[in-house]
Enzyme design. Structure first.
Site, mmCIF file in Angstrom:
data_model
loop_
_atom_site.group_PDB
_atom_site.id
_atom_site.type_symbol
_atom_site.label_atom_id
_atom_site.label_comp_id
_atom_site.label_asym_id
_atom_site.label_seq_id
_atom_site.Cartn_x
_atom_site.Cartn_y
_atom_site.Cartn_z
ATOM 1 N N TRP A 103 0.819 -1.221 0.000
ATOM 2 C CA TRP A 103 0.000 0.000 0.000
ATOM 3 C C TRP A 103 0.844 1.258 0.000
ATOM 4 O O TRP A 103 0.491 2.248 -0.639
ATOM 5 C CB TRP A 103 -1.028 -0.014 1.137
ATOM 6 C CG TRP A 103 -2.081 -1.034 0.871
ATOM 7 C CD1 TRP A 103 -2.284 -2.208 1.547
ATOM 8 C CD2 TRP A 103 -3.045 -1.039 -0.201
ATOM 9 N NE1 TRP A 103 -3.307 -2.914 0.980
ATOM 10 C CE2 TRP A 103 -3.800 -2.226 -0.084
ATOM 11 C CE3 TRP A 103 -3.353 -0.152 -1.227
ATOM 12 C CZ2 TRP A 103 -4.836 -2.552 -0.962
ATOM 13 C CZ3 TRP A 103 -4.386 -0.471 -2.110
ATOM 14 C CH2 TRP A 103 -5.110 -1.654 -1.971
ATOM 15 N N ASP A 174 -1.454 6.777 6.294
ATOM 16 C CA ASP A 174 -2.594 5.991 5.823
ATOM 17 C C ASP A 174 -2.894 4.999 6.937
ATOM 18 O O ASP A 174 -2.158 4.047 7.154
ATOM 19 C CB ASP A 174 -2.205 5.267 4.524
ATOM 20 C CG ASP A 174 -3.269 4.260 4.069
ATOM 21 O OD1 ASP A 174 -4.309 4.131 4.739
ATOM 22 O OD2 ASP A 174 -3.039 3.597 3.034
ATOM 23 N N LYS A 198 -12.778 -1.227 7.108
ATOM 24 C CA LYS A 198 -12.093 -2.263 7.890
ATOM 25 C C LYS A 198 -12.669 -2.271 9.305
ATOM 26 O O LYS A 198 -13.317 -3.196 9.709
ATOM 27 C CB LYS A 198 -10.592 -2.006 7.970
ATOM 28 C CG LYS A 198 -9.962 -1.440 6.731
ATOM 29 C CD LYS A 198 -9.651 -2.461 5.719
ATOM 30 C CE LYS A 198 -8.833 -1.893 4.578
ATOM 31 N NZ LYS A 198 -8.721 -2.849 3.503
HETATM 32 N N1 PMP Z 1 -4.501 1.684 2.038
HETATM 33 C C1 PMP Z 1 -4.591 0.545 2.748
HETATM 34 C C2 PMP Z 1 -3.661 0.352 3.904
HETATM 35 C C3 PMP Z 1 -5.529 -0.427 2.404
HETATM 36 O O1 PMP Z 1 -5.605 -1.550 3.107
HETATM 37 C C4 PMP Z 1 -6.395 -0.204 1.315
HETATM 38 C C5 PMP Z 1 -7.471 -1.194 0.915
HETATM 39 N N2 PMP Z 1 -7.353 -2.461 1.319
HETATM 40 C C6 PMP Z 1 -6.267 0.984 0.593
HETATM 41 C C7 PMP Z 1 -5.322 1.905 0.988
HETATM 42 C C8 PMP Z 1 -7.160 1.283 -0.584
HETATM 43 O O2 PMP Z 1 -8.428 1.506 -0.096
HETATM 44 P P1 PMP Z 1 -9.716 1.723 -1.012
HETATM 45 O O3 PMP Z 1 -10.028 0.408 -1.629
HETATM 46 O O4 PMP Z 1 -10.737 2.208 -0.040
HETATM 47 O O5 PMP Z 1 -9.389 2.749 -2.029
#
Ligand code: PMP
Length: 363
Positions: A103, A174, A198
């Site tokens: 991520w 994040d 989450k």
């Molecule tokens: N950052 C993290 C740490 C994530 O776990 C996720 C999704 N699993 C995201 C960003 C992306 O999130 P979204 O699908 O809501 O755009």
């Protein structure tokens, strides 16, 4: 299985607290005496404005968010923030990112479209099994911000407090997969954002907590108006029609966290669940948990047998007995159990006894 509900270890969208789902069901046809569901009311109504004020106040209380921070509710998930953060914050055109896995790598790739990105530290040499120690990190004086992904959902790593960067540049995190799972000293950060699917509610919202001095009039006419923090802040997060449904659900979950002892208590419950799982994995001859102990996530427990066919079979067998979502992310394989706030200790015990049984019958 209670009430026909499975043991839900999905990584997100993920389990929500059963009592909250029951409240939501109760409110569905008639929310707050409006004779409508929250999906049907006007986002400009007095009722919805009251809900927004309440969610803001409750989240401030739960996290201890100082007055000088604004809370924005934006759509586009956490992914939109990969772009919104650098676009809004890169005033000098330079940021430092720490690469700890999938991520943060995605965020780095996106940020490079907006300015100069220095990867100031990386866990790649350790196979992303360890969070690098950034406590002594130094960055150029005109660095607009230092960015971390506080919990790598796919790799199963989380930042130990003592390894976090402490520079003069604002810290951006994040927090998607650890948001509201433990106490958080918001004043340590310039900006925190999190997709809510989450620990908090249904997908469709990212919460952005941003220090007021970082909300600026970005002089870029190409920037989509929706993505501008100054516009979102000036319009109370409804510059356009907001996701009223998700905001309402998040509000219910925040209230339930306040009722159940706040973030300290949530952290204790989460530590206990993760301990049960890691203790079992560390004592097992079949499974290994590859992440360094100090960097292990309390939310996403990653493990493997080392045999990809066996891992796949275990995930399938588990689903057959109502233990769902333990297949690792498709990019890395293996197994992963996400033990977010709403996952009970009982579900974790059920998973461990399933894995134990498997161990003795399959090996
Ligand atoms: N950052 C993290 C740490 C994530 O776990 C996720 C999704 N699993 C995201 C960003 C992306 O999130 P979204 O699908 O809501 O755009």
């Amino acid at each position: 299985m209670k009430n026909g509900r499975v043991h839900n270890f999905n990584a997100g969208p993920a389990a929500m607290p059963l009592p909250v789902l029951e409240e939501i069901r109760r409110d569905l046809l008639d929310w707050n005496g409006t004779g409508m569901s929250v999906m049907e009311v006007s986002h400009r109504s007095a009722e919805y404005a009251a809900l927004e004020r309440e969610v803001d106040a409750d989240l401030r209380e739960l996290m201890g968010i100082p007055e000088r921070y604004k809370i924005l509710f934006m759509q586009g998930g956490a992914t939109l923030q990969f772009a919104a953060v650098p676009w809004n914050l890169m005033i000098n055109g330079r940021a430092a990112y720490i690469d700890t896995g999938s991520w943060s790598s995605k965020a780095i790739k996106e940020a490079r479209r907006y300015g100069e990105v220095e990867v100031a530290a990386s866990g790649s040499a350790d196979g992303y099994r360890k969070i690098p120690d950034c406590s002594q990190l130094e960055v150029a004086p005109d660095t607009d911000f230092v960015y971390i992904c506080e919990n790598e959902t796919i790799g199963g790593l989380t930042w130990p407090e003592e390894r976090k960067p402490r520079t003069s540049a604002p810290l951006v995190a994040d927090q998607s997969s650890m948001f509201l799972s433990r106490p958080c000293d918001v004043s340590r950060y310039g900006l925190i954002y999190a997709g809510v699917q989450k620990n908090l509610g249904p997908a469709g919202i990212a919460i952005v907590i941003v220090r007021e001095d970082l909300i600026r009039d970005v002089p870029d006419p190409k920037m989509p108006t929706y993505m501008r923090y100054d516009v979102q802040a000036a319009n109370g997060s409804h510059y356009n029609t907001p996701n009223c449904w998700a905001a309402y659900c998040c509000g219910r979950v925040i209230k339930s966290l306040l009722r159940s002892g706040g973030l300290e208590a949530a952290h204790e419950r989460n530590k206990k669940k993760a301990d049960i799982l890691y203790e079992f994995l560390d004592s097992s001859s079949t499974f290994t948990a590859p992440v360094e102990r100090e960097s292990r996530s309390l939310m996403n427990v990653v493990f493997t047998t080392g045999d990809k066919d066996l891992d796949a079979k275990i995930a399938k067998d588990a689903a057959d007995v109502g233990i769902v979502g333990i297949k690792g992310h498709k990019s890395v394989g293996g197994l992963r159990a996400s033990t977010y706030n709403a996952v009970s200790e009982e579900s974790v015990e059920a998973l461990v006894s399933f894995l134990k049984k498997y161990q003795t019958t399959q090996v």
